[in-house]
Design a protein around this motif. Structure first.
Motif, PDB file in Angstrom:
ATOM      1  N   ASP A 126       0.951  -1.212  -0.008  1.00 54.28           N
ATOM      2  CA  ASP A 126      -0.067  -0.017   0.071  1.00 54.28           C
ATOM      3  C   ASP A 126       0.548   1.147  -0.082  1.00 54.28           C
ATOM      4  O   ASP A 126       2.248   1.065   0.016  1.00 54.28           O
ATOM      5  CB  ASP A 126      -0.963   0.130   1.198  1.00 54.28           C
ATOM      6  N   GLU A 127       0.218   2.367   0.043  1.00 55.35           N
ATOM      7  CA  GLU A 127       1.121   3.671   0.096  1.00 55.35           C
ATOM      8  C   GLU A 127       2.067   3.784   1.171  1.00 55.35           C
ATOM      9  O   GLU A 127       3.193   4.182   0.727  1.00 55.35           O
ATOM     10  CB  GLU A 127       0.040   4.979  -0.160  1.00 55.35           C
ATOM     11  N   ALA A 137       4.819   1.213   0.122  1.00 51.66           N
ATOM     12  CA  ALA A 137       5.740   1.777  -0.889  1.00 51.66           C
ATOM     13  C   ALA A 137       6.582   3.074  -0.508  1.00 51.66           C
ATOM     14  O   ALA A 137       7.839   3.026  -1.016  1.00 51.66           O
ATOM     15  CB  ALA A 137       4.761   2.362  -2.078  1.00 51.66           C
ATOM     16  N   ARG A 191       6.457   5.834  -7.966  1.00 48.06           N
ATOM     17  CA  ARG A 191       5.540   5.694  -9.078  1.00 48.06           C
ATOM     18  C   ARG A 191       5.446   4.146  -9.718  1.00 48.06           C
ATOM     19  O   ARG A 191       4.388   3.639  -9.885  1.00 48.06           O
ATOM     20  CB  ARG A 191       5.798   6.593 -10.240  1.00 48.06           C
ATOM     21  N   ARG A 244       3.272   2.214  -7.363  1.00 45.69           N
ATOM     22  CA  ARG A 244       1.878   2.616  -7.602  1.00 45.69           C
ATOM     23  C   ARG A 244       1.264   1.796  -8.586  1.00 45.69           C
ATOM     24  O   ARG A 244       0.001   1.771  -8.528  1.00 45.69           O
ATOM     25  CB  ARG A 244       1.875   4.003  -7.499  1.00 45.69           C
ATOM     26  N   TYR A 248      -0.867  -0.948  -7.158  1.00 41.57           N
ATOM     27  CA  TYR A 248      -2.243  -0.725  -6.201  1.00 41.57           C
ATOM     28  C   TYR A 248      -2.949   0.484  -6.742  1.00 41.57           C
ATOM     29  O   TYR A 248      -4.146   0.586  -6.156  1.00 41.57           O
ATOM     30  CB  TYR A 248      -1.843  -0.757  -4.746  1.00 41.57           C
ATOM     31  N   ALA A 249      -2.266   1.642  -7.495  1.00 39.51           N
ATOM     32  CA  ALA A 249      -3.226   2.709  -7.686  1.00 39.51           C
ATOM     33  C   ALA A 249      -2.633   3.087  -9.077  1.00 39.51           C
ATOM     34  O   ALA A 249      -2.125   4.376  -9.250  1.00 39.51           O
ATOM     35  CB  ALA A 249      -2.905   3.595  -6.622  1.00 39.51           C
ATOM     36  N   VAL A 271      -0.506   6.863 -11.339  1.00 36.51           N
ATOM     37  CA  VAL A 271       0.920   6.949 -12.084  1.00 36.51           C
ATOM     38  C   VAL A 271       0.990   7.953 -13.022  1.00 36.51           C
ATOM     39  O   VAL A 271       0.187   7.911 -14.246  1.00 36.51           O
ATOM     40  CB  VAL A 271       1.268   5.486 -12.218  1.00 36.51           C
TER      41      VAL A 271
END
Lengths: 337, 188
Positions: A283-284, A287, A321, A324, A327-328, A332
């Motif tokens: 997760d963030e 990361a 980045r 990410r 997960y996101a 990016v």
């Protein structure tokens, strides 16, 4: 007008012939696309009397994805590799990385093998003869002093090959051939071990040896890799930040293992393992920890253009980045796969 | 022969045979000459420009077996038996190529030094478009295709527009030809 010095060109018709010619020492150099070598010969910081053209040798051709390990011939052009259907499917980040090397014209001539053997680069070397002479040379070019690290004993010119970090995290190996007692023999070395920390001769391939192919193991289920490059322009430029991240996740999405490879530091790229976070979910927060871990262990030098402290900060951003994308991905910015 | 004589023989001009703009040529060149030098100084084809001479600018772009490459970085000795196209071969029978027409109409050339290289990169892209199943004009793709050609005058906008216009013509023509081959058009 820049011209090549007088030299001899031999078009090798067999691998054995090429290896025999190359055993003569550094005055004989192999040439594929020549996109790096010709420029370096013209500006005089690479010397050669004989160029041994190896582009036609059958051992250096083709992409073979039929087994568990994909074999890519050293003479496969970067443009070809970037659009190869097998590579796009199996290693999209490798296709992306080689598709971001230099410019379309250079990728049409340049090869994977050539990129792996790219000479190190430094703002004190990649200059004209006159410029270097005015400075009194440096460790890599007929001088005694390093201008990047004054008093330093080894050349710290940067490895700027886009294909190297991604091949390192993919666990790729180089296939290197030589002639021994009249017979052709090959050895395999992990790409991660192919480079030495002295920028004067950073590729661990001896005279009389030749890189003929790269072997990339197919990724297991749950594994994926990403390459991120930062350069000032979208095209032509060598990377100023170059980082590849590979994560192996289990079916629950937890980290089994991970690797980060960082280029454009010194002559030797750095490979870091992320095993300490095994069992964690990305997760963030995690990361950011990983990005900080990479930042703490990476020290870009003032050897290429742009402020090295900025490049270090930028490296942290590019690692974040890259992570990410797991997960996101929508968040990016910029390119990178 | 002594070793020195041997070396000097190996470095003497050698005869190169290749296809140049569709015609066979034979030309003698020393082994350390680049394709750019052979084109400009042996064959007097000065359309291909000599810019940075070290692979940065793209002014010397020619097509080698169809693919745009930098002639300043290409050893002439390695062109043996291959097909080279230069800007001189773009137009047919004195007629400008659609790209050349579009560049002229839209003012895509200012000083003109980068133009031959731009045209050769763009020509390969147009040929590629014509082979696609569903070709479309994409200015982002055109920018990427021209990514190895520097222009210091135009700011690129008009160059990209000119390539887009020529690409549109190629697509229209390709689609028209495809439709006509599917349908005999009522011809007897």
């Amino acid at each position: 007008m820049l011209r090549l010095p007088e030299l001899e060109v031999i078009i090798a018709t067999s691998l054995t012939e090429a290896l025999t010619r190359l055993a003569a020492g550094p005055a004989a150099r192999p040439i594929l696309g020549g996109t790096d070598l010709v420029a370096n010969l013209k500006t005089g910081h690479t010397k050669a009397q004989t160029l041994v053209a190896i582009g036609q040798l059958p051992e250096l051709q083709g992409v073979d994805a039929s087994g568990d390990v994909v074999r890519i011939g050293a003479a496969v052009h970067q443009a070809e590799l970037a659009r190869d259907p097998d590579i796009l499917e199996l290693f999209p980040a490798l296709a992306y990385a080689v598709g971001r090397i230099a410019s379309p014209q250079i990728r049409n001539a340049g090869t994977l093998g050539g990129n792996l053997c790219l000479d190190t680069r430094c703002r004190f070397i990649n200059q004209s003869d006159l410029w270097r002479e005015a400075l009194g040379g440096c460790l890599k070019s007929h001088g005694k002093e390093c201008h990047v690290i004054p008093g330093g004993g080894g050349c710290v010119a940067a490895l700027s090959a886009d294909s190297v970090p991604i091949l390192m995290v993919l666990g790729a190996e180089a296939e290197i051939a030589r002639v021994q007692d009249g017979a052709l023999v090959t050895r395999r070395t992990p790409i991660a071990d192919l480079y030495d920390s002295d920028g004067r001769r950073h590729v661990r391939i001896a005279d009389g040896e030749l890189l003929v192919a790269v072997h990339v193991p197919k990724l297991p289920h749950g594994a994926r890799a990403v390459y991120r490059k930062w350069a000032v322009r979208q095209s032509i430029d060598f990377p100023l930040v170059s980082v590849a991240v590979r994560l192996d996740l289990d079916d629950a999405g937890k980290l089994k293992q991970g690797k980060v490879a960082i280029g454009v530091l010194g002559p030797r790229p750095r490979l870091l393992a992320l095993d300490r976070w095994a069992g964690r979910t990305l997760d963030e927060d995690l990361a950011k920890q990983v990005a900080q871990y990479v930042f703490d262990r990476s020290h870009p030098l003032p050897n290429v253009l742009y402020d090295h402290e900025y490049r270090r900060e930028r490296l942290r951003v590019e690692v974040l980045r890259a992570l990410r994308t797991w997960y996101a991905p929508a968040a990016v910015g910029g390119a990178g796969r | 022969m002594t070793a020195a004589e041997n070396r000097s023989a190996a470095r003497a001009a050698q005869l190169l045979h290749f296809q140049l703009n569709g015609e066979a040529v034979a030309v003698a060149a020393p082994p350390h000459w680049t394709l750019l030098e052979v084109l400009r100084y042996q064959l007097n084809l000065t359309g291909t420009k000599q810019g940075c001479d070290k692979g940065d600018c793209g002014a010397c772009t020619v097509r080698l077996d169809g693919a745009p490459v930098l002639s300043c970085m290409t050893l002439a000795a390695l062109v043996q038996g291959r097909a080279v196209e230069t800007v001189e071969g773009l137009g047919v029978g004195g007629e400008p190529h659609p790209l050349q027409r579009a560049f002229a109409e839209l003012g895509a050339a200012q000083c003109g030094f980068c133009t031959p290289g731009m045209l050769m990169s763009a020509a390969a892209y147009l040929d590629d478009l014509a082979t696609r199943e569903a070709p479309a004009v994409d200015t982002g793709e055109i920018s990427a295709v021209l990514g190895g050609n520097l222009c210091r005058c135009t700011g690129y906008t008009k160059i990209v527009q000119a390539v887009a216009v020529a690409a549109g013509e190629v697509i229209e023509r390709t689609q028209l030809l495809a439709e006509m081959s599917n349908d005999d058009g009522g011809m007897p």
